[in-house]
Design an enzyme around this catalytic site. Structure first.
Site: not given
Ligand SMILES: [Zn+2]
Length: 160
Positions: A24, A118-121
């Site tokens: 990302f 790494h945060l992700h939606l």
């Protein structure tokens, strides 16, 4: 649900081991958004097409900040993620007329996160019967549309 997230995660893990760079962060830093499959850039977050989609139109909303949890993220960032999810829902509705949507975050590797740091939606359109088909054919995914086509269509639909 666990099954739903598993098909692409092993490939991401494999890719991560190879170059050891967060995909990302690497995508956000890259100059060519069409190569990185970034559909839209906003202030705190960006929208990227999943290279290994579960269904056509499978997108992810990702903060620029490399943070692993909701707690570590700014409220403004989280709000922008949901606002973009709203725009994506409308774009997917126009393009694909799905029967429903999945929105989800896998936080931590134990929860199934391919990129755990790494945060992700995830936002993806769903159709009645697509899971039945999936369970029959194992890890083979339904990809009726080329990624480059999906990319161009979503960019247009999201007005970028
Ligand atoms: Zn990152």
């Amino acid at each position: 649900m666990d099954y739903l997230w598993s098909p692409w995660r092993y490939r991401y893990v494999a890719a991560g081991v190879k170059d050891e760079r967060c995909i990302f962060c690497a995508a956000a830093d890259a100059r060519d958004d069409s190569q990185s499959l970034i559909v839209l850039r906003s202030r705190k977050t960006f929208v990227i097409l999943n290279r290994y989609p579960y269904t056509s139109g499978h997108l992810m909303v990702v903060p620029y900040a490399h943070q692993a949890t909701l707690a570590a993220s700014e409220l403004e960032t989280l709000a922008e993620m949901m606002a973009l999810a709203q725009r994506i829902e409308q774009a997917l509705e126009t393009l694909y007329h799905p029967d429903g949507y999945n929105l989800g975050m896998n936080i931590g590797r134990a929860a199934g996160a391919g990129i755990a740091g790494h945060l992700h939606l995830h936002v993806l359109p769903r159709w009645i019967g697509d899971t039945n088909f999936m369970t029959t054919v194992g890890e083979t995914r339904v990809q009726p549309e080329e990624l480059t086509t999906t990319y161009q269509r979503l960019r247009a639909a999201l007005g970028t």
